[in-house]
Design an enzyme around this catalytic site. Structure first.
Site, mmCIF file in Angstrom:
data_model
loop_
_atom_site.group_PDB
_atom_site.id
_atom_site.type_symbol
_atom_site.label_atom_id
_atom_site.label_comp_id
_atom_site.label_asym_id
_atom_site.label_seq_id
_atom_site.Cartn_x
_atom_site.Cartn_y
_atom_site.Cartn_z
ATOM 1 N N SER A 33 -54.943 -22.176 33.846
ATOM 2 C CA SER A 33 -54.642 -22.943 35.065
ATOM 3 C C SER A 33 -53.201 -22.792 35.544
ATOM 4 C CB SER A 33 -54.937 -24.425 34.827
ATOM 5 O OG SER A 33 -56.298 -24.580 34.527
ATOM 6 N N GLU A 55 0.796 -1.226 0.000
ATOM 7 C CA GLU A 55 0.000 0.000 0.000
ATOM 8 C C GLU A 55 0.833 1.283 0.000
ATOM 9 O OE1 GLU A 55 -3.241 0.290 -0.352
ATOM 10 O OE2 GLU A 55 -3.537 -1.882 -0.467
#
Lengths: 157, 788
Positions: B482, B204
């Site tokens: 229930s 780079e």
């Protein structure tokens, strides 16, 4: 709140022994049921440990360590951390052990000890009370847990 | 013709004078205009210079603020519970392998790199990654794991040394409060392989250590290299310019942006060392994308593409990471492996030419495959993440949560969660098939917890758990039917009733304060005489339960509901006793947690620890227990819940699950079967399941036929160890008959029930004795006593 209770049913030692026996029986049964010729030790259907079992025969030394030995190890590490004041790390080690053996009263005892040393007497009492629901009647751990319950109760009076 | 020139000359001469004057004037004007322009130019230049200086000051401030403050956007990363490995751990080879795959481990024969494993039959050879847990760092290491019959039976190193316990790295499950989509694992420069740094500079920015931020030589060299090689192997921007572009600017190809980039690069080089810039670069650079998540930096890139930490990457893997900088999408190795391979090899050739690697290393690297992990190494659990966010909001300060780089360790068990997400949709589809319902008309939600600690292990808010949306597990408020009954029976036991106390199941009417009559009916529309409490509970008789609740007293029942941990404000009306109240599956899980916890309340918890990057552990989970009920009374309720699974509405569990398992649970069905519930536990695993329709329309399902089969499938996969608390010392077991009288154990139908010592019914001689009668009334003569 009701008084603390003690166990008189199946104890931890009995549970451990039964578990160990089950593991051994199942492994031996498995080893005996699977028809793997001893001259083919590399059968990929079996684990290394089982292949060794096939070759060497059953040996008490080859039995997997019980989970309690791991729990003991975590407890020892926790004590070492606590000795140098690393309360959080010590507590986490005990909780790791508790996730492995969720009904071990001595782990609740150790947590109660840690809380007391951190000055959290009420927390220690609550933990000890819960530990008693797993403790075997007449055992040393019951006496220890009750000590934390009583000291918590005295402080809250 | 001859005169013309004279005239012409004269004429010219005549005209020359004014022209000369004009020329002078023009010249003067020009000079004046030039001076004006020069002045204006000077003014403009001065203004421009002032603007430029001001702009430079601004850019300088931008660069310094970002670089010296919080350099990176690092979202709070959220992790699952780590899988504990130890001999005896109740996990199978298949389960551990599926977990390794979810973690992004790669199956290969080459285990020299962490993040690899090899499966041979029931043996797994794993090179773990290691992880910096908040409580203790876990080292990367090689482990040989042997499994048998669904358990890990042996764990050793390759040298055969036994290993007591190890933890896999936790599963990354998402981000919290992301400022942007960026994600990264910050690494200091010392943890980046030297070959990667040298290779990065070689590709780079070869003059990185010579230039001051911009490099005309570099631009010319890159241009020449690209032209001569016929490919674009090198870029013209310096690393500093690239960093500036990534950190501060957009990707626009404009002169304005390029100018700013150059200025900021110069400023950055002026203020900071090359090492600081390089470290920022390796953590900032964008190299991949996963949905909305942007993969930044080599640290996360290594994990994302190779499933391994950066420090353990091979040369060819490092080269690919560097190659990706040029075009993360185009060179994406998962999508475009050929382009990625070509790019990697170009990078390798640059490295060889620059002397970063030897020819031999180059040959080996070029011959290697891409070696990409198959899965990105994360997972999406929106329902659980929703719970984490809510608990973070409740338990932590907002400014702490917005700190960059928090790590959140949670209680999520990936194996349990994946199992739940598989079982619930399958179960709903099967129910639709079996009951001739249109496809995708049923919905469901489920919660799995660990009773000993209150950890939420798994949660799903719908049949498409991957979708974030309405979270039924937390937000659906449905009638619970229930499931509320244990509160009534617990209140009765606290009031002195026993499991053997008879209670009438005759029709009952209750007048409310405003004069309305409440007349609950049994599910089968019939009455069942005078069952004992245990049978009324196990068979879920509404009339008996309503009568019992009214006998005990509404305030007492609501007090029990509160103590069980239901923190909603409920209407103080009798119908609540039968579950005519809207609660979420999570509320129910909290309520039953107290039951499974032997009467000790522990808040359900999804967060184990939150770690700040600088300040360490902000807060960690600590087991909180609070005694809400006497353990003996809770033991009796647990027994009643167990009987539900043996002989009551959940008895089908006896064939759905191994008969040796100790199970406890309760079905719940609401009016017109709009809701089907099952809540229950076995040892240290509890699960709650709801099935119904979003529009609250009726279904043909009950708790037994709708929710219970899914609950059974969930528990089958969780495979809880079968430990059961012992019987409290203050509890005795005595045989009773169907009427609740203590009779001989030899009587037909006699069942041993637990009683708190002193509360057991008096012993009767006749097998058909009633608890309130005497022996003579029972008809037990001397001849009958002979047989008792």
């Amino acid at each position: 709140m009701a008084a603390t209770v003690q166990l008189m049913g199946v104890g931890r030692a009995a549970v451990r022994n039964r578990r160990l026996a089950c593991v051994l029986a199942s492994v031996l049964g498995f080893a005996g049921c699977v028809s793997v010729p001893v001259d083919q030790p590399n059968d990929t259907r079996l684990s290394t440990w089982e292949r060794q079992e096939e070759q060497l025969g059953s040996s008490p030394d080859m039995a997997p360590p019980s989970r309690s030995s791991l729990v003991d190890s975590l407890q020892r590490s926790a004590r070492e951390r606590a000795a140098v004041g690393q309360w959080d790390q010590a507590g986490e080690l005990v909780l790791r052990a508790l996730r492995i053996e969720p009904q071990a009263p001595d782990l609740y005892l150790q947590l109660a000890e840690l809380r007391t040393r951190q000055g959290n007497t009420a927390g220690a009492e609550a933990i000890a009370r819960k530990g008693l629901t797993y403790a075997e009647s007449g055992s040393r751990v019951v006496e220890e847990l009750q000590r934390y319950v009583q000291s918590g109760a005295v402080l809250t009076q | 013709m001859a005169k013309k020139p004279t005239r012409s000359r004269a004429g010219t001469t005549r005209r020359a004078a004014p022209k000369s004057r004009s020329s002078r004037r023009s010249k003067a004007r020009k000079q004046s205009r030039g001076a004006l322009w020069r002045w204006r130019l000077f003014q403009l230049s001065t203004i421009g210079a002032a603007v430029l200086i001001a702009w430079m000051f601004y850019l300088n401030a931008v660069v310094r603020e970002r670089f010296e403050g919080q350099r990176f956007t690092v979202p709070a990363r959220v992790y699952s519970e780590a899988q504990e490995l130890y001999a005896g751990a109740p996990v199978s080879a298949d389960q551990v392998e599926s977990l390794l795959q979810a973690l992004g481990y790669r199956q290969t024969g080459q285990l020299g790199q962490s993040g690899r494993y090899l499966r041979r039959g029931q043996t797994l050879s794993v090179h773990t990654r290691g992880f910096d847990f908040w409580d203790n760092p876990e080292p990367a290491r090689r482990l040989e794991l042997d499994f048998s019959q669904g358990s890990l039976v042996n764990m050793v190193t390759p040298a055969g040394q036994s290993v007591m316990v190890a933890r896999l790295d936790p599963l990354y499950i998402g981000q919290i409060y992301p400022g942007s989509g960026e994600d990264r694992l910050l690494l200091p420069l010392t943890e980046v392989p030297a070959s990667l740094l040298e290779g990065l500079i070689a590709v780079e920015d070869r003059r990185f250590f010579q230039h001051w931020g911009i490099s005309p030589v570099g631009i010319a060299r890159a241009l020449w290299a690209n032209v001569s090689s016929g490919s674009i192997a090198q870029g013209g921007s310096t690393l500093t310019q690239q960093l500036v572009k990534n950190m501060f600017l957009t990707a626009d190809q404009t002169l304005w942006r390029k100018g700013n980039e150059a200025l900021m690069a110069l400023l950055m080089e002026w203020h900071y060392s090359k090492e600081e810039i390089l470290e920022a670069y390796v953590n900032e650079i964008y190299i991949g994308q996963q949905g909305r998540r942007s993969i930044n930096g080599f640290g996360l890139g290594a994990q994302f593409f190779f499933g391994s930490p950066l420090r353990s990457l091979n040369i060819h893997q490092q080269a690919l990471l560097v190659g990706l900088i040029k075009g993360p999408s185009y060179y994406n190795p998962r999508r475009n492996p050929e382009q990625a391979m070509t790019r990697r090899n170009v990078v390798l050739s640059v490295w060889r030419d620059a002397g970063v690697i030897t020819q031999a290393e180059y040959d080996r690297a070029v011959a290697a495959g891409l070696d990409i992990s198959n899965v990105p190494g994360d997972a999406s659990y929106p329902t659980f993440m929703d719970l984490v966010r809510r608990q973070l909001d409740q338990g932590y300060r907002r400014q702490d949560l917005l700190a960059e780089g928090l790590t959140v360790f949670t209680t999520l068990d990936p194996l349990a969660q994946n199992h739940l997400e598989k079982v619930l949709p399958q179960g709903l589809a099967e129910l639709e098939r079996n009951h001739s319902l249109a496809d995708n008309t049923l919905e469901g939600a489920a919660v799995v917890t660990r009773p000993s600690t209150g950890d939420v292990l798994a949660i799903t808010g719908g049949r498409r758990p991957e979708l974030a949306g309405f979270n039924r597990a937390l937000d659906a408020r449905r009638q619970v039917g229930s499931l509320m009954k244990p509160a009534v029976y617990l209140a009765a036991l606290e009031a002195g009733y026993t499991l053997a106390t008879p209670i009438s199941d005759a029709p009952v009417q209750v007048a409310s304060a405003d004069g309305d009559l409440w007349e609950p009916k049994n599910y089968d529309k019939e009455s069942h005489g005078t069952p004992i409490l245990l049978d009324a509970f196990a068979n879920s008789y509404n009339q008996a339960t309503a009568r019992l609740g009214m006998e005990v007293g509404l305030p007492e029942v609501f007090g029990v509901i509160d103590r069980l941990g239901v923190d909603e404000r409920l209407p103080r009306v009798p119908s609540v006793m039968l579950g005519a109240v809207d609660l979420s599956p999570f509320h129910i899980a909290q309520m039953y947690q107290t039951i499974a916890g032997n009467g000790f309340y522990s808040p359900l918890n999804a967060i184990r620890a939150v770690v700040h990057p600088d300040n360490g552990v902000l807060q960690r989970f600590d087991l909180r227990v609070e005694q809400r009920f006497a353990p003996e009374q809770m033991y009796l309720v647990q027994e009643a819940l167990h009987r539900v699974t043996l002989e009551g509405t959940a008895r089908s569990l006896q064939w759905r699950l191994p008969g040796s398992w100790w199970l406890a649970g309760k079905t719940g069905t609401t009016d017109d079967s709009r809701d089907a519930w099952f809540a229950g536990y076995s040892s240290d695993r509890q699960a709650v399941v709801w099935v119904g329709r979003d529009g609250n329309e009726p279904t043909p399902l009950t708790g037994s036929t709708g929710a219970l089969p899914i609950w059974a499938d969930i528990m089958a996969g969780l495979n809880p160890n079968q430990e059961r608390r012992g019987q409290p010392a203050a509890v005795v077991r005595v045989p009773v008959n169907a009427g609740g009288a203590q009779v001989s154990v030899r009587c037909d139908g006699a069942r041993e029930l637990p009683f708190i010592t002193g509360s057991e019914p008096p012993q009767r001689r006749g097998c058909d004795a009633q608890p309130g009668t005497t022996d003579s009334e029972d008809g037990g003569g001397w001849w009958q006593r002979l047989f008792n």
